[in-house]
Enzyme design. Structure first.
Site, short mmCIF file in Angstrom:
data_model
loop_
_atom_site.label_atom_id
_atom_site.label_comp_id
_atom_site.label_asym_id
_atom_site.label_seq_id
_atom_site.Cartn_x
_atom_site.Cartn_y
_atom_site.Cartn_z
N GLU A 1 0.75 -1.22 -0.10
CA GLU A 1 -0.16 0.20 0.05
C GLU A 1 0.85 1.47 -0.05
O GLU A 1 0.46 2.35 -0.60
CB GLU A 1 -0.84 0.08 1.46
CG GLU A 1 -1.96 -1.05 1.29
CD GLU A 1 -3.05 -0.79 -0.10
OE1 GLU A 1 -3.40 0.48 -0.15
OE2 GLU A 1 -3.39 -1.57 -0.78
N SER B 1 -35.95 -39.95 -3.88
CA SER B 1 -37.35 -40.24 -4.34
C SER B 1 -38.06 -38.77 -4.53
O SER B 1 -39.26 -38.62 -5.27
CB SER B 1 -38.14 -41.28 -3.86
OG SER B 1 -37.37 -42.51 -3.86
#
Length: 777
Positions: free
Chosen positions: A204, A477
């Protein structure tokens, strides 16, 4: 001196006479008595009347009036042609005198024969430029001085808190979550690992210890580095500038904001030392996902304090400030890893780590272990975390980072509390006996798609993984409901019959529980009893493509594979999307995307998002009514019996994946659909049954329907002569074998209904038929 003035007057008089003569020659002729061409002598100027004369009414000789006085007397009369000429001549007379004076004052040539400086265009251009420059500099100085005088007191920084918060509300206005954009754990600089500090400085603000707030050299270096790398590898703002922006400014992109930022940075560095600047910055910088400061970020992303972070994890955090949402490892793991490696390279260039350290850190996988920010009190935690993750879909990144948002949701807090209790009891009571440790529930208003309750696990504080939205499991199912919907939409009748017997399609054999078969069954009866063989045969007749397309149209977003085992739920889905698909049936064939966010309001009270989900017809009404009638049979006389409610009809479907790893029930009434899943995170088999899920569905819904009007399902429509709304595209198997059994060792033996061997098949009467655990082999 007098002689010089006399010399200047002579040329002026000559020039004046020359201009006047030229003007007179071009002017139209006038009469001899025209006084416009006669100069007025000084003595001819009349003396104006005194005040005393005016007061005493003394007569004034009209002849003494000058031309100006006469003009005043006749100002309301239209001017004569002579008067107009007089005005023009007098105007030109003044111009002639000015030009003559200029010629006399600044002759074209100097005494040496050179062109007079004042006659050169460049001179006047230079004067103009100089004037504008001085004025501009003065304005800039005045502006900067005003800005500097208006700068806030740096002492206010110690008490800084952000204005914005994020509030998530239930449908009744109760606050579910309220997180302010504030640092929840502040550290002193000595408590922050030195390597973490160096990581931030390297990426930075490399010259942090050398500049006094603004690094002009760093700005040019950052521009060059970013251009060469074709990526954002360095920022132009110093750490001090970023701190100024965090505390005193906003994210506005303007020149004046950058100027104020620079002035504030310089003021900060005049009043604070470098260590104080670093400490404040590392405690306040926003690092995404609600984390403000390095301590919060270490916990949010890695669930550990900063002193336990690895070098790779430190680099990951240091890479976040330029774009916390884009580089977040929770949002985009690939982008986060690339950014982490850039930070490590910058640390190596800054000579704060060795090549070996860089190499080892780059080789480490990006392993995150997310946790909510500390001291975050939440109701309906799984739903609230789901809403936080959903926000970026509807709200801009800038609005999210600015904060101050209020999110109004659809959750029914009474239903939510009931759902949490039912799921807790299911795990603690049924789970111990049946071998499952987790449970999930979703309840949706079928006509609007609004989520009314969501539980994603047994205990949020132990596991934040949302099993309602994030867990991909085989639906077993329960997926048959979508297969039969496709068949009915293709024009099939619920009374169409299929033989429940041994069959092998291209080497794949669907088996029922215990390899039992029950002979010819209607589609409706086979669905109620959850017969695997019939479901696969129906899928073959309808086709993979129509079935998959309709399932997606109904709300399934996960990938579905075109295989025979699709009919038995082999393709993984999550609970929310499966429940959403059944909501389409409850809404008589209209699909509305499930959602929990209704409105988003910013800090100023402006509504920046309003839900506007429109229902879409994906299943024709008659087909939806037929499949709902069939699914009612599942509850009334099939595997879903434990879900029956005492005061109204229920439609739904049970589901059990292979070896009972997943236990499902998705059921609905006309107004509401609710889905329940039970199982284990590690996919370990349970020894339970889907009837347990159906039972817990009833436990929840019996509380949810209190006070809710009873609505009837649509009646079964006329079946005779009915045509389908979609077209079937039957599968064409390459090889089909009937009457044979595929054994566990893949050998094939003849079907023997009366045999006693472990591999032989037997018939089972429909009345005693049990839901099979699906077999995908």
């Amino acid at each position: 001196m007098a002689e010089s003035l006399s010399n200047m007057q002579d040329p002026a008089s000559q020039g004046n006479n020359a201009v006047r003569a030229s003007f007179d020659e071009n002017l139209s002729p006038t009469t001899d008595g025209d006084r416009l061409n006669q100069p007025v002598s000084e003595g001819a100027v009349p003396t104006p009347p005194t005040t005393q004369q005016l007061e005493q009414g003394v007569a004034i000789n009209a002849e003494s009036l000058t031309a100006e006085g006469a003009a005043l007397e006749t100002e309301n009369q239209p001017p004569s042609e002579a008067t107009q000429a007089d005005i023009v001549k007098r105007n030109w007379s003044g111009l002639r005198q000015m030009l003559a004076w200029f010629d006399a004052k600044f002759p074209p040539l100097t005494s040496t024969g050179k062109k007079n400086l004042y006659r050169r265009p460049k001179f006047w251009v230079g004067v103009s430029v100089a004037t504008v420059s001085v004025s501009s500099l003065g304005y800039v100085w005045w502006t900067l001085r005003g800005l500097e005088q208006a700068l806030p007191d740096i002492a206010d920084m110690s008490a800084f808190t952000r204005d914005g918060t994020l509030s998530i509300k239930a449908a009744d206005g109760t606050i579910l979550l309220q997180s302010g954009p504030a640092t929840r754990e502040k550290l002193q600089l000595r408590e922050i690992p030195e390597q973490l500090i160096k990581a931030f400085i390297a990426i930075e603000d490399r010259r942090f210890y050398e500049h006094r707030g603004v690094d002009y050299q760093g700005i040019f270096r950052a521009i060059a580095s970013n251009i060469m790398a074709r990526d954002l590898v360095q920022g132009g703002s110093t750490i001090t500038q970023q701190l100024a922006r965090i505390v005193f400014l906003n994210q506005e992109r303007s020149f004046m904001r950058k100027v104020r930022e620079a002035l504030l940075a310089q003021k900060i560095e005049r009043e604070l030392n470098k260590q104080q600047v670093l400490e404040r910055y590392l405690n306040l910088v926003y690092l995404g996902s609600g984390a403000y400061g390095v301590a919060d970020a270490a916990w949010v992303y890695f669930s550990k304090p900063v002193n336990e972070l690895t070098l790779a994890e430190m680099a990951t955090l240091a890479g976040l400030p330029p774009a916390p949402s884009e580089y977040s490892p929770l949002v985009n793991a690939n982008a986060a890893k690339v950014r982490r490696n850039i930070v490590l390279q910058q640390m190596l260039e800054a000579k704060v780590i060795t090549e070996a350290q860089e190499r080892d850190a780059i080789a480490q996988p990006l392993a995150v272990k997310p946790s909510a920010p500390k001291r975050l009190q939440v109701q309906a935690p799984y739903f609230s975390s789901y809403i936080v993750k959903e926000l970026p879909r509807y709200v801009s990144k800038d609005a999210l980072e600015a904060g101050g948002l209020t999110v109004e949701t659809s959750i029914n807090l009474e239903w939510q509390k009931a759902a949490e209790k039912v799921m807790k009891d299911a795990v603690e009571l049924d789970g111990q006996a049946q071998g499952f440790e987790q449970a999930a529930l979703v309840s949706i208003e079928s006509r609007t798609g609004e989520i009314k309750a969501m539980v994603g696990g047994a205990k949020f504080e132990k596991s934040e993984f949302n099993r309602a939205t994030q867990a991909q499991r085989q639906p077993g199912s329960t997926f048959k409901g979508l297969v039969y919907t496709a068949a009915i939409a293709a024009g099939f009748s619920p009374y169409d019959s299929y033989e429940d017997g041994p069959v092998i399609f291209d080497g794949y054999q669907p088996n029922n529980y215990g390899k039992r078969f029950s002979g010819w069954r209607s589609m409706s009866d086979a669905l109620a009893s959850s017969v695997n063989v019939v479901a696969v045969k129906v899928l073959v007749d309808v086709g993979f493509d129509p079935t998959i397309k309709l399932a997606h149209d109904m709300g399934i977003k996960s990938k579905l594979n075109p295989t025979y085992s699709l009919a038995l739920g082999a393709s993984e889905v999550n609970l929310l999307e499966l429940t959403n698909a059944y909501a389409t049936l409850a809404a008589q064939g209209n699909y509305t995307e499930a959602h929990g966010i209704l409105r988003v309001i910013n800090q100023r009270g402006d509504v920046i998002y309003t839900a506007n989900f429109k229902p879409k017809r994906v299943v024709d009404k008659n087909s939806a009514a037929i499949i709902t009638w069939m699914l009612q049979g599942v509850v009334q006389g099939g595997t879903g019996g434990p879900a029956a409610l005492s005061d109204r009809s229920v439609a739904g479907k049970t589901g059990t994946s292979e070896q009972a790893r997943d236990l499902w029930f998705i059921g609905y009434i006309p107004q509401v659909v609710t889905g329940i899943w039970l199982g284990n995170d590690d996919n370990y088999p349970t020894y339970g049954a889907s009837s347990t899920a159906a039972y817990n569905w009833r436990e929840f819904m019996s509380q949810a329907v209190k006070g809710m009007p009873v609505e009837e399902f649509p009646k079964l429509p006329e079946l005779e002569g009915r045509k389908g709304s979609i077209k079937a595209k039957p599968v064409q198997p390459g090889h089909v074998v009937y009457g044979m059994i595929k054994n566990d060792d893949d050998s094939i033996t003849p079907y023997n209904p009366g045999g006693n061997s472990r591999d032989s098949a037997t018939y089972q009467e429909p009345a005693t038929y049990e839901e099979p655990a699906n077999n995908y082999n």
